[in-house]
Scaffold this active site. Sequence first.
Site, PDB file in Angstrom:
ATOM      1  CG  ASP A 277      19.676  43.792  44.664  1.00 31.58           C
ATOM      2  OD1 ASP A 277      19.492  45.026  44.587  1.00 31.58           O
ATOM      3  OD2 ASP A 277      20.802  43.286  44.828  1.00 31.58           O
TER       4      ASP A 277
ATOM      5  CG  HIS B   1      21.840  42.259  33.607  1.00 32.48           C
ATOM      6  ND1 HIS B   1      23.030  41.886  34.182  1.00 32.48           N
ATOM      7  CD2 HIS B   1      22.152  42.629  32.336  1.00 32.48           C
ATOM      8  CE1 HIS B   1      24.014  42.025  33.296  1.00 32.48           C
ATOM      9  NE2 HIS B   1      23.510  42.478  32.171  1.00 32.48           N
TER      10      HIS B   1
HETATM   11  P1  NAD Z   1      29.460  38.369  39.761  1.00 26.87           P
HETATM   12  O1  NAD Z   1      28.742  37.488  40.723  1.00 26.87           O
HETATM   13  O2  NAD Z   1      29.912  37.810  38.489  1.00 26.87           O
HETATM   14  O3  NAD Z   1      30.757  38.970  40.472  1.00 26.87           O
HETATM   15  C1  NAD Z   1      30.745  39.628  41.684  1.00 26.87           C
HETATM   16  C2  NAD Z   1      31.938  40.579  41.698  1.00 26.87           C
HETATM   17  O4  NAD Z   1      31.874  41.305  42.903  1.00 26.87           O
HETATM   18  C3  NAD Z   1      33.308  39.903  41.685  1.00 26.87           C
HETATM   19  O5  NAD Z   1      34.145  40.592  40.797  1.00 26.87           O
HETATM   20  C4  NAD Z   1      33.809  40.022  43.127  1.00 26.87           C
HETATM   21  O6  NAD Z   1      35.210  40.151  43.202  1.00 26.87           O
HETATM   22  C5  NAD Z   1      33.142  41.309  43.559  1.00 26.87           C
HETATM   23  N1  NAD Z   1      32.850  41.408  44.972  1.00 26.87           N
HETATM   24  C6  NAD Z   1      32.515  40.418  45.861  1.00 26.87           C
HETATM   25  N2  NAD Z   1      32.258  40.942  47.052  1.00 26.87           N
HETATM   26  C7  NAD Z   1      32.431  42.297  46.948  1.00 26.87           C
HETATM   27  C8  NAD Z   1      32.276  43.382  47.850  1.00 26.87           C
HETATM   28  N3  NAD Z   1      31.897  43.200  49.113  1.00 26.87           N
HETATM   29  N4  NAD Z   1      32.520  44.640  47.382  1.00 26.87           N
HETATM   30  C9  NAD Z   1      32.901  44.839  46.098  1.00 26.87           C
HETATM   31  N5  NAD Z   1      33.052  43.848  45.217  1.00 26.87           N
HETATM   32  C10 NAD Z   1      32.803  42.594  45.623  1.00 26.87           C
HETATM   33  O7  NAD Z   1      28.539  39.646  39.547  1.00 26.87           O
HETATM   34  P2  NAD Z   1      28.228  40.544  38.281  1.00 26.87           P
HETATM   35  O8  NAD Z   1      29.492  41.027  37.658  1.00 26.87           O
HETATM   36  O9  NAD Z   1      27.244  41.522  38.755  1.00 26.87           O
HETATM   37  O10 NAD Z   1      27.534  39.604  37.185  1.00 26.87           O
HETATM   38  C11 NAD Z   1      26.657  38.587  37.538  1.00 26.87           C
HETATM   39  C12 NAD Z   1      25.261  38.634  36.951  1.00 26.87           C
HETATM   40  O11 NAD Z   1      24.449  38.066  37.955  1.00 26.87           O
HETATM   41  C13 NAD Z   1      24.667  39.982  36.688  1.00 26.87           C
HETATM   42  O12 NAD Z   1      23.972  39.862  35.498  1.00 26.87           O
HETATM   43  C14 NAD Z   1      23.641  40.210  37.803  1.00 26.87           C
HETATM   44  O13 NAD Z   1      22.421  40.673  37.265  1.00 26.87           O
HETATM   45  C15 NAD Z   1      23.378  38.858  38.371  1.00 26.87           C
HETATM   46  N6  NAD Z   1      23.304  38.809  39.849  1.00 26.87           N
HETATM   47  C16 NAD Z   1      22.590  39.740  40.533  1.00 26.87           C
HETATM   48  C17 NAD Z   1      22.541  39.704  41.916  1.00 26.87           C
HETATM   49  C18 NAD Z   1      21.740  40.765  42.632  1.00 26.87           C
HETATM   50  O14 NAD Z   1      20.863  41.362  42.041  1.00 26.87           O
HETATM   51  N7  NAD Z   1      22.060  41.065  43.890  1.00 26.87           N
HETATM   52  C19 NAD Z   1      23.208  38.707  42.619  1.00 26.87           C
HETATM   53  C20 NAD Z   1      23.913  37.735  41.889  1.00 26.87           C
HETATM   54  C21 NAD Z   1      23.953  37.818  40.509  1.00 26.87           C
END
Ligand code: NAD
Length: 245
Positions: free
Chosen positions: A92, A114
Amino acid sequence: MFNGRVLVITGAGVSAESGIPTFRGKDGYWRNWDPAKLATPTAFQNDPDLVWEWYRERRKQLRAAQPNPAHEAIARLAATAEEFLLVTQNVDDLHARAKWEGTDLLPEKMVQIHGDIFVTRCSGCEFSRRDLREDEKEIPKCPDCGALMRPGVVWFGEQLDSREIERVEGYLHQGPCDAVIVAGTTALFGYIVEWAVRAVGESGRLIEINPEETPLSQFATEQIREPAGVALPGLVTSIVSDSSR
Ligand code: NAD
Ligand code: ZN
């Protein structure tokens, strides 16, 4: 000014408080689809319409979202630390849109390891563009070669961009960090844990911010089991004021 060297690594959890679902969280599913099955080259080959529909919906949601206090605290640290790099797994643009006292987080201080969801790139040639405003209804075709275009993100099973890896490695080679903050990531990718552990100097801090335990937790010198938007503003204030004593 913080006379130190900082590395921040973020994941989807940092954008959760902006209303953007994570992949692995309980709200992180789309029409009961597992993102791990949509964010793959095979999914795109089999059903590009479905994959584009999902990405268009995510882009739309992001255009309407705003950075939260976690993004702002990171922008503050970027503006204040003598040396700073953010490595985000987020595709994002919320880090880029967060400001501290009117200052953006500069592109040279951020690696989107990513990729960038707003980039549309050709699956056949090098053509790419940024689609910040609106999306076509159809699957975009390359104006140069006519092949299908795809979102400019790294899918599961794909290689990271070597130029982006080089930027991270270059920063690590310059010396150990005083503070490494890892926030909102499941840290399931080995390179995330490896970069964090390698970056921190012998007397440096490795701070994890995540409500849940992760594979990184065992290496952290501090674990903050709170949402990023709650924990980061205070942590950044303490880092910044500590050094000005
Ligand atoms: P993930 O979805 O696997 O995990 C999210 C992590 O965030 C979990 O460990 C959870 O416990 C923690 N979490 C949830 N709410 C939180 C908060 N308010 N504060 C702190 N921690 C919190 O995410 P990931 O490890 O980034 O891996 C997923 C993949 O998906 C990545 O490659 C990413 O690029 C992609 N992704 C990106 C977005 C985005 O760009 N916003 C959204 C979803 C997935
Ligand atoms: Zn092309």
